[in-house]
Design an enzyme around this catalytic site. Structure first.
Site, mmCIF file in Angstrom:
data_model
loop_
_atom_site.group_PDB
_atom_site.id
_atom_site.type_symbol
_atom_site.label_atom_id
_atom_site.label_comp_id
_atom_site.label_asym_id
_atom_site.label_seq_id
_atom_site.Cartn_x
_atom_site.Cartn_y
_atom_site.Cartn_z
ATOM 1 C CG ASP A 1 -1.558 -1.170 1.634
ATOM 2 O OD1 ASP A 1 -1.474 -2.135 0.877
ATOM 3 O OD2 ASP A 1 -2.195 -1.179 2.693
ATOM 4 C CD GLU B 1 -6.944 -5.059 4.044
ATOM 5 O OE1 GLU B 1 -6.399 -5.812 4.863
ATOM 6 O OE2 GLU B 1 -6.597 -5.031 2.849
HETATM 7 C C1 FRU Z 1 -3.837 -3.670 2.743
HETATM 8 C C2 FRU Z 1 -3.216 -4.045 4.069
HETATM 9 C C3 FRU Z 1 -3.588 -3.024 5.120
HETATM 10 C C4 FRU Z 1 -2.476 -3.150 6.105
HETATM 11 C C5 FRU Z 1 -1.298 -3.399 5.203
HETATM 12 C C6 FRU Z 1 -0.236 -4.276 5.804
HETATM 13 O O1 FRU Z 1 -3.154 -4.138 1.638
HETATM 14 O O2 FRU Z 1 -3.622 -5.334 4.435
HETATM 15 O O3 FRU Z 1 -4.866 -3.203 5.672
HETATM 16 O O4 FRU Z 1 -2.310 -2.006 6.881
HETATM 17 O O5 FRU Z 1 -1.802 -4.015 4.037
HETATM 18 O O6 FRU Z 1 0.897 -4.306 5.010
#
Ligand code: FRU
Length: 614
Positions: A156, A326
């Site tokens: 992300d 998310e």
């Molecule tokens: C989304 C996620 C988020 C989390 C991150 C961990 O892709 O699962 O929810 O903060 O990646 O790397």
């Protein structure tokens, strides 16, 4: 030196070490002391800048405790090589010059004897170096004009903000390998959203856990107690549980101080990816937090970014509920051509993409500072809307404090279904091209988000290799060459009037028979993207796929803009009213582009192919 000869060196060193010392193999400036079948101590005796860790992508993680002058500095995990070294990752020793540095390593492989464990490729290949060649050898798939980390794993985009002419981009980063692990905030900065300077990791795992996704805001009034205009980051501390933590920067986001009273939000269930913003209308901070497994978003208010009050939740039973919720975002946008504005709530979900895996859905509605109320469609339902109809567009969130009232976003160009397996090695994952969001009213009367490539991207255009004012496409393919000297990396523009056809095809091909077919279905007002034969597709059963976007027009006319990079294609229709982002791994670059009308004729105008400056 070949792998085999390296192995022979290892064996001869081993014989020597068994006879005369406890050390497995001593590279210059490094003592490697194998203590048991899976425990090894590495002591740095030299004075170099980096310890180069040999990585084997398919091995399991070793746990590494770094001790500096006898104190635990950090713990991280790396897939240290067992039978062969795929690539190296650098461990930066420069902050510890003159100190005693020891790595206490527990490897995952169950070796039968200490003698055998000394043969692990990581001990044979481990070395010190003053420089590390960040320009890795993976030019085949490494994007020419998309943001990627210099090396290592990325997911992300995080904490993006604009300040003093610079676009800051943080990202979920593993600096010690090319698969998800050791989550930290990597950091890049750009003055044009195209060329990125790579800066040191901004936030590293700390006492409360690894550092998951979050946001940054500029605290103009210094409400958090870190001074006026401090850059405040809120992120998820992922330890045994997930909590929300604060960090503050007084050097424009280069380094962050971890707040000493973290966490600032705790809940009894999994919640993550805090996204905060200053609400001008209410004079308070707002925060939206993903209540991941409960399929809802929580909305908080705060006077000081530290004490947060839960005001409402949004989403139970709405939109796609298939996966975890998310990476939220919430912002207001004007509606084009009408004198109103609406709020957009972005909710990334995984899985739940119409084509499998990860995707970004959004809701349009109103927000009073405490509660988000979604609009309903003509039938009284809250519709599920998607920002992008490809398979590789996830965790999309916006920059805060954008200039010129822009709402600029970027997404992670991958999908959790296969992100860890895509055929790259020394780096994994790129971000999408940055996009500017707008609201428009669709032919069905509903309000949608358009995401158009940022205007800065036109500066990338160089030679015009195809320039056709008008041409009629018929059932025979008209074939055009892509810029060969540029590995086919290009931007393609064309307007299509397909009212007198059933469909219109655009195809990318190469001499190995790899192809991508994009079809505009005029009657159904949709555009499909078929990558089932696009090149390397067999690394995951989820990769070969056809994705389909509604074109939202009602007149058989579309304007297309396609961005082709070494391993991705982004298709924007009607100025971002429909978008598809898909990865592709052609065995050799695509070299031709053909157009064809199906079931009639189509008029094509302003057809241009620009090669892209690299
Ligand atoms: C989304 C996620 C988020 C989390 C991150 C961990 O892709 O699962 O929810 O903060 O990646 O790397």
């Amino acid at each position: 030196m070949t792998k085999l000869s390296t192995g022979l060196v290892a064996i001869s060193m081993l014989v020597a070490s068994v006879a005369y010392s406890p050390f497995a193999h001593s590279a210059e400036g490094v003592e490697i002391n194998c203590l048991g079948v899976n425990n090894t101590l590495v002591r740095i005796t030299g004075n170099a800048n980096y310890l180069l860790l040999p990585i084997q992508d398919s091995n399991d993680d070793a746990r590494i405790n770094v001790l500096v002058d006898g104190k635990l500095e950090e713990t991280f995990f790396a897939r240290l090589a067992k039978s062969r070294t795929d690539f190296f990752v650098p461990y930066d020793l420069s902050p510890y010059k003159g100190k005693n540095v020891v790595f206490d390593v527990v490897t995952p492989q169950g070796r039968a004897s200490v003698r055998e464990s000394k043969e692990d490729a990581c001990w044979v290949d481990l070395k010190l170096a003053d420089t590390f060649d960040f320009a890795d050898a993976e030019s085949k798939y490494r994007p020419a004009y998309h943001h990627t980390p210099l090396y290592g794993w990325m997911n992300d985009p995080n904490g993006m903000f604009y300040k003093d002419g610079k676009w800051h981009l943080y990202y979920q980063y593993n600096p010690y390998g090319s698969k998800w692990q050791n989550m930290s905030w990597g950091h890049s900065v750009s003055s044009d959203l195209i060329h990125w300077e790579h800066l040191p990791v901004a936030i590293k795992p700390n006492g409360l856990g690894t550092v998951f996704s979050g946001s940054c805001a500029i605290d103009r009034q210094g409400s958090a107690g870190y001074g006026e205009n401090a850059v405040i980051a809120l992120y998820t501390s992922a330890g045994t549980s997930q909590m929300q933590s604060l960090a503050a920067s007084n050097d424009n986001g280069t380094t962050f101080k971890i707040h000493n009273a973290n966490p600032v939000i705790t809940l009894e269930s999994e919640a993550r990816d805090p996204n905060m913003f200053w609400n001008e209308k209410t004079g308070e901070w707002n925060l939206i937090l993903a209540h991941a497994l409960d399929h809802e978003m929580l909305i908080f208010t705060s006077p000081d970014l530290k004490q947060w009050t839960l005001q409402s939740s949004f989403g139970k039973g709405l939109g796609s509920q298939d996966g975890v919720w998310e990476c939220p975002d919430l912002f207001e946008l004007p509606l084009e051509g009408e004198n109103i504005s609406k709020w957009v709530l972005i909710c990334n979900i995984n899985p739940g993409c119409p084509f499998g895996g990860s995707a970004a859905q959004y809701f349009i509605g109103d927000f009073d500072g405490k509660k988000f109320t979604p609009d309903t469609d003509a039938s009284g339902n809250v519709p599920t809307k998607w920002l992008d109809y490809g398979k590789d567009h996830y965790a999309t969130v916006s920059w805060s404090n954008c200039p010129d009232n822009r709402r600029t976003v970027i997404g992670w160009m991958s999908n959790w279904q296969y992100a860890n397996e895509v055929p790259t090695m020394q780096y994994r994952s790129a971000n999408t091209l940055p996009r500017d969001l707008k609201l428009f009213r669709g032919a069905d009367g509903d309000i949608y988000v358009a995401s158009a490539p940022v205007p800065e991207l036109t500066a990338l255009r160089s030679t015009l290799s195809v320039n056709v004012k008008k041409v009629t496409a018929n059932s025979k393919k008209s074939v055009y060459k892509l810029p060969a000297a540029n590995d086919g990396i290009c931007e393609i523009l064309l307007n299509v009037d397909a009212r007198k056809a059933q469909a219109f095809n655009i195809e990318l091909d190469n001499k190995n028979g790899d192809k991508v077919v994009m079809t505009y279905d005029v009657k159904n007002h949709s555009m499909s993207f078929d990558r089932t034969k696009s090149g390397k597709v067999d690394f995951s059963t989820h990769f070969p796929a056809v994705t389909i976007a509604p074109t939202r027009e009602n007149n058989g006319n579309i304007a297309l803009r396609l961005f082709i990079d070494r391993s991705s294609i982004e298709l924007f229709g009607n100025d971002g009213q429909f978008v598809m982002t898909n990865l592709v791994f052609p065995t050799i670059p695509y070299s031709t582009l053909s157009i064809q009308a199906v079931g009639g004729k189509a008029k094509v105008s302003d057809f241009k192919v620009f090669s892209i400056k690299q």
